[in-house]
Enzyme design. Structure first.
Site, PDB file in Angstrom:
ATOM      1  N   ASP A  47       0.827  -1.214   0.000  1.00 43.81           N
ATOM      2  CA  ASP A  47       0.000   0.000   0.000  1.00 43.81           C
ATOM      3  C   ASP A  47       0.865   1.268   0.000  1.00 43.81           C
ATOM      4  O   ASP A  47       1.810   1.376   0.789  1.00 43.81           O
ATOM      5  CB  ASP A  47      -0.903  -0.035   1.246  1.00 43.81           C
ATOM      6  N   HIS A 101      -1.859  -3.003   8.254  1.00 40.60           N
ATOM      7  CA  HIS A 101      -2.505  -1.710   8.496  1.00 40.60           C
ATOM      8  C   HIS A 101      -4.014  -1.838   8.409  1.00 40.60           C
ATOM      9  O   HIS A 101      -4.541  -2.751   7.766  1.00 40.60           O
ATOM     10  CB  HIS A 101      -1.989  -0.659   7.498  1.00 40.60           C
ATOM     11  N   CYS A 104      -6.900  -1.860   4.869  1.00 43.84           N
ATOM     12  CA  CYS A 104      -6.080  -2.573   3.880  1.00 43.84           C
ATOM     13  C   CYS A 104      -6.995  -3.148   2.792  1.00 43.84           C
ATOM     14  O   CYS A 104      -7.901  -3.932   3.075  1.00 43.84           O
ATOM     15  CB  CYS A 104      -5.301  -3.698   4.557  1.00 43.84           C
TER      16      CYS A 104
HETATM   17 CO    CO Z   1      -2.717  -3.171   2.618  1.00 45.27          CO
END
Ligand code: CO
Length: 212
Positions: A47, A101, A104
């Protein structure tokens, strides 16, 4: 609103950054080029909101990094295993941090069963994790919180997987092994949550040494 740099900006910014570094320390790049001895191996999600150096305020040379969609530790992933082996055996990292996280996309796609193509196969272990814990997770009325909890479960599952690798087995046997940690980054606050690991349970299962 998010500000996006242009492609040209990236090249310009690089020049400014290199100049700034030299101004602060004329020997900076010579030192960087001399070699690395990072204390941390970081395994994180791909990400774009997960710049691991930024949110830990660390510099080049401090984190050895592997990233993939939804921070998976797959025991058949040669890429991950090579990174892990090199980090543990050649670099001698002292800590391994698996960092997931909240919010996500990989976790959400697995939860909803909406992933397609290669990503579908890739996040399937998270789908399985959800199905295994469906009864408990579905009791959380707020869906965002439910997804957050699944993101935490995902991190714990990946820390567990790390402990199952042959690399870690060798390290455990030698008595000199890095400490393992599971984190989630709460993107809404910018804070890291250091998850408690079920080490007692893992010791009883023989997954980790009793000395851990
Ligand atoms: Co993620």
């Amino acid at each position: 609103m998010m500000h996006y740099h242009s492609y040209e900006d990236l090249i310009k910014n690089n020049l400014t950054w290199a100049e700034e570094k030299l101004q602060q320390d004329p020997g900076y790049f010579q030192q960087l080029a001399a070699g690395q001895k990072p204390p941390f191996l970081f395994i994180g999600c791909s990400d774009s909101r997960m710049p691991l150096n930024s949110f830990t305020k660390t510099e080049p040379g401090e984190l050895f990094i592997h990233r993939n969609v939804a921070n998976q530790v797959s025991l058949t992933d040669m890429n991950l295993l090579a990174v892990l082996e090199y980090a543990v055996e050649a670099l001698g990292v002292q800590h391994i941090v698996i960092c997931g996280h909240y919010c996500c996309g990989g976790v959400e796609a697995a939860y909803r069963g909406t992933a397609t193509g290669v990503v579908e196969s890739w996040v399937n272990p998270i789908r399985e994790l959800y199905l295994q814990n469906k009864q408990e997770l579905d009791q959380i009325p707020n869906e965002t919180e439910r997804l957050n909890r699944l993101a935490e479960y995902n991190v714990l599952a990946q820390v567990r997987n790390i402990c199952k690798t042959s690399v870690m087995h060798r390290a455990f046997k030698s008595g000199k092994y890095p400490k393992v940690h599971g984190w989630v980054l709460d993107i809404k606050s910018g804070h890291i949550i250091d998850l408690p690991l079920p080490l007692q349970e893992w010791k009883e299962l023989g997954l980790v040494p009793t000395t851990i």
